[in-house]
Design an enzyme around this catalytic site. Structure first.
Site, mmCIF file in Angstrom:
data_model
loop_
_atom_site.group_PDB
_atom_site.id
_atom_site.type_symbol
_atom_site.label_atom_id
_atom_site.label_comp_id
_atom_site.label_asym_id
_atom_site.label_seq_id
_atom_site.Cartn_x
_atom_site.Cartn_y
_atom_site.Cartn_z
ATOM 1 N N GLY A 13 0.836 -1.184 0.000
ATOM 2 C CA GLY A 13 0.000 0.000 0.000
ATOM 3 C C GLY A 13 0.873 1.236 0.000
ATOM 4 O O GLY A 13 2.018 1.194 0.462
ATOM 5 N N GLN A 29 2.765 9.985 1.248
ATOM 6 C CA GLN A 29 4.075 9.336 1.330
ATOM 7 C C GLN A 29 4.963 9.696 0.146
ATOM 8 O O GLN A 29 6.174 9.496 0.207
ATOM 9 C CB GLN A 29 3.918 7.821 1.409
ATOM 10 C CG GLN A 29 3.329 7.353 2.731
ATOM 11 C CD GLN A 29 3.193 5.859 2.760
ATOM 12 O OE1 GLN A 29 2.218 5.303 2.263
ATOM 13 N NE2 GLN A 29 4.200 5.208 3.317
ATOM 14 N N CYS A 56 6.097 -0.033 7.407
ATOM 15 C CA CYS A 56 5.671 1.144 6.650
ATOM 16 C C CYS A 56 6.802 1.564 5.728
ATOM 17 O O CYS A 56 7.965 1.624 6.156
ATOM 18 C CB CYS A 56 5.321 2.278 7.612
ATOM 19 S SG CYS A 56 4.797 3.792 6.792
ATOM 20 N N LEU A 57 6.475 1.850 4.488
ATOM 21 C CA LEU A 57 7.494 2.279 3.534
ATOM 22 C C LEU A 57 8.157 3.595 3.938
ATOM 23 O O LEU A 57 9.272 3.877 3.523
ATOM 24 C CB LEU A 57 6.890 2.397 2.127
ATOM 25 C CG LEU A 57 6.383 1.098 1.511
ATOM 26 C CD1 LEU A 57 5.716 1.369 0.163
ATOM 27 C CD2 LEU A 57 7.501 0.076 1.374
ATOM 28 N N HIS A 102 -4.247 1.318 7.624
ATOM 29 C CA HIS A 102 -2.886 1.872 7.666
ATOM 30 C C HIS A 102 -2.760 3.041 6.684
ATOM 31 O O HIS A 102 -2.274 4.119 7.047
ATOM 32 C CB HIS A 102 -1.882 0.766 7.328
ATOM 33 C CG HIS A 102 -0.465 1.223 7.301
ATOM 34 N ND1 HIS A 102 0.425 0.925 8.307
ATOM 35 C CD2 HIS A 102 0.234 1.942 6.385
ATOM 36 C CE1 HIS A 102 1.609 1.460 8.010
ATOM 37 N NE2 HIS A 102 1.520 2.074 6.848
ATOM 38 N N GLU A 103 -3.207 2.835 5.442
ATOM 39 C CA GLU A 103 -3.116 3.899 4.445
ATOM 40 C C GLU A 103 -4.050 5.053 4.788
ATOM 41 O O GLU A 103 -3.703 6.219 4.596
ATOM 42 C CB GLU A 103 -3.403 3.349 3.043
ATOM 43 C CG GLU A 103 -2.474 2.235 2.596
ATOM 44 C CD GLU A 103 -0.994 2.524 2.774
ATOM 45 O OE1 GLU A 103 -0.567 3.697 2.683
ATOM 46 O OE2 GLU A 103 -0.236 1.569 3.010
ATOM 47 N N HIS A 136 -2.461 7.437 7.079
ATOM 48 C CA HIS A 136 -1.564 8.389 6.414
ATOM 49 C C HIS A 136 -2.325 9.614 5.923
ATOM 50 O O HIS A 136 -1.796 10.735 5.956
ATOM 51 C CB HIS A 136 -0.844 7.737 5.234
ATOM 52 C CG HIS A 136 0.339 6.926 5.619
ATOM 53 N ND1 HIS A 136 1.449 7.449 6.251
ATOM 54 C CD2 HIS A 136 0.597 5.602 5.457
ATOM 55 C CE1 HIS A 136 2.336 6.497 6.455
ATOM 56 N NE2 HIS A 136 1.847 5.361 5.994
#
Length: 168
Positions: free
Chosen positions: A44, A49, A92-93, A134-135, A138
């Site tokens: 994701g 991000q 997380c990226l 999660h997304e 953000h």
């Protein structure tokens, strides 16, 4: 398309509440976000991000198992959540190399606009529900660290900073 740079915590843009997407052409951004997510080995990726403070994210929860199921959610709203929470480790990226235990509802009902402009509503559970939440975090300026109590957060931030120091 292009692989975009992924912002790393503590970039202040990761703590910003994102603006709704208006009538905008998003095809290039969406394609670039998928390219970026796949290149980073993620499942994701939210627009903030990659430095775009708009309410959209891409996800593909099955591609690592061999079958792609790409999904775009524009202006998503979580309409309902399962009352029973489950705690799992999340990566997380934007916070590479650190896993954080996060408690989340196991299922959600989400309404969103697709890339083509159609409005959808569906139920998700398991990993898809976790990825969506999660997304969605953000889009509201929340990262995994924000789910921790102060003591646990301090320890995980120190771990992340140590990893970051060795990779620079």
């Amino acid at each position: 398309m292009a692989v975009l740079p992924i912002l790393k915590w503590p970039d202040p843009r990761l703590s910003q509440h994102c603006a709704p997407v208006e009538q905008e052409q998003l095809d290039d951004l969406i394609a670039d976000m998928f390219d970026t997510m796949y290149a980073a080995n993620g499942r994701g990726l939210a627009a903030p991000q990659v430095g775009v403070l708009k309410r959209l994210f891409v996800m593909d929860c099955t591609w690592k198992e061999g079958k792609r199921s790409p999904m775009v959610m524009i202006n998503p709203s979580i309409m309902a959540v399962e009352r029973v929470p489950v705690t799992m480790e999340e990566g997380c990226l934007s916070i590479p190399g650190v896993m954080v235990p996060v408690e989340r509802p196991v299922a959600v009902t989400v309404q969103w606009t697709a890339a083509e402009g159609d409005i959808h509503m569906a139920d998700f559970d398991g990993f898809e529900a976790r990825c969506i939440q999660h997304e969605f975090d953000h889009l509201n300026g929340t990262v995994t660290f924000d789910h921790l109590d102060p003591e646990a957060r301090s320890a995980v931030e120190a771990e992340y900073n140590a990893l970051k120091g060795t990779s620079e």
